[in-house]
Scaffold this active site. Structure first.
Site, mmCIF file in Angstrom:
data_model
loop_
_atom_site.group_PDB
_atom_site.id
_atom_site.type_symbol
_atom_site.label_atom_id
_atom_site.label_comp_id
_atom_site.label_asym_id
_atom_site.label_seq_id
_atom_site.Cartn_x
_atom_site.Cartn_y
_atom_site.Cartn_z
ATOM 1 C CG ASN A 20 25.272 -13.474 -8.680
ATOM 2 O OD1 ASN A 20 26.123 -12.677 -9.051
ATOM 3 N ND2 ASN A 20 24.921 -13.599 -7.417
ATOM 4 C CG HIS A 56 26.766 -5.515 -6.324
ATOM 5 N ND1 HIS A 56 26.714 -6.164 -5.102
ATOM 6 C CD2 HIS A 56 26.684 -4.182 -6.053
ATOM 7 C CE1 HIS A 56 26.614 -5.251 -4.144
ATOM 8 N NE2 HIS A 56 26.599 -4.048 -4.688
ATOM 9 C CE1 TYR A 96 30.165 -8.798 -3.558
ATOM 10 C CE2 TYR A 96 32.060 -8.754 -5.031
ATOM 11 C CZ TYR A 96 30.690 -8.842 -4.837
ATOM 12 O OH TYR A 96 29.847 -8.971 -5.914
ATOM 13 C CE LYS A 137 28.101 -9.787 -8.687
ATOM 14 N NZ LYS A 137 27.812 -10.898 -7.737
ATOM 15 C CD GLU A 175 27.548 -1.743 -2.407
ATOM 16 O OE1 GLU A 175 26.636 -1.518 -3.239
ATOM 17 O OE2 GLU A 175 27.563 -2.751 -1.675
#
Ligand code: DAT
Ligand code: MG
Length: 148
Positions: A112, A115, A49, A9, A126
């Site tokens: 974080n 993913h 998402y 990310k 995805e």
């Protein structure tokens, strides 16, 4: 064999952790079958998402994911989805085990860094979303020394 979608990310890229994170999957013995970097548009971010669209953190999550470059990866291996999730660690870096990516580098829930797909259905969705052009098919000689 499974293939999983993994994405560094914008916080992971901003913090200069791309090679560190990518290297962990490589050293584990997973096979790289897709790799690219982009600043995601809002459409792909929202689709990715979609399961979280009713959650209060959703608008912030979309803003964050579209704020800068991400690194999109597809990794193949036996049980690749679960193996990648183990390397990644618990969602909140403060609770993630040391030795995991989030446990070693993270202190937050939202920031974080990475993913990883959580099931075969989400992985297929995805991978199709982020790699509509398809994945690489190649023989990695290393595989002969990774699986007996
Ligand atoms: P994971 O990324 O471990 O699969 P998830 O799918 O439950 O976690 O959530 C997707 C992302 O949304 C997560 O990486 C960070 C963010 N997120 C989840 N729960 C959150 C919360 N309670 N507050 C803020 N961000 C959250
Ligand atoms: Mg998830």
């Amino acid at each position: 064999m499974e293939t999983t979608y993994v994405m560094i990310k914008p916080d992971g890229v901003q913090r200069g952790l791309v090679s560190e994170i990518l290297g962990r999957f490589e050293r584990k013995g997973l096979k790289l079958v897709g790799l690219k970097s982009m600043v995601p548009g809002e459409d792909v971010a929202r689709a990715h998402y979609d399961v979280h669209k009713e959650r209060p953190f959703f608008p912030g999550l979309i803003k964050f994911i579209t704020s800068g470059p991400v690194v999109c990866m597809a990794w193949e291996g036996v049980d690749a989805i679960a193996v990648a999730r183990k390397l990644i660690g618990a969602t909140n870096g403060r609770q993630a085990e040391p030795g995991t990516i989030r446990g070693d580098f993270g202190m937050d829930m939202g920031f974080n860094m990475i993913h990883g797909s959580d099931a075969p259905e989400t992985a297929a969705f995805e991978l199709g979303l982020w790699f509509p052009e398809g994945l690489m098919s190649w023989d990695n000689t290393m595989g002969a020394w990774v699986y007996e």
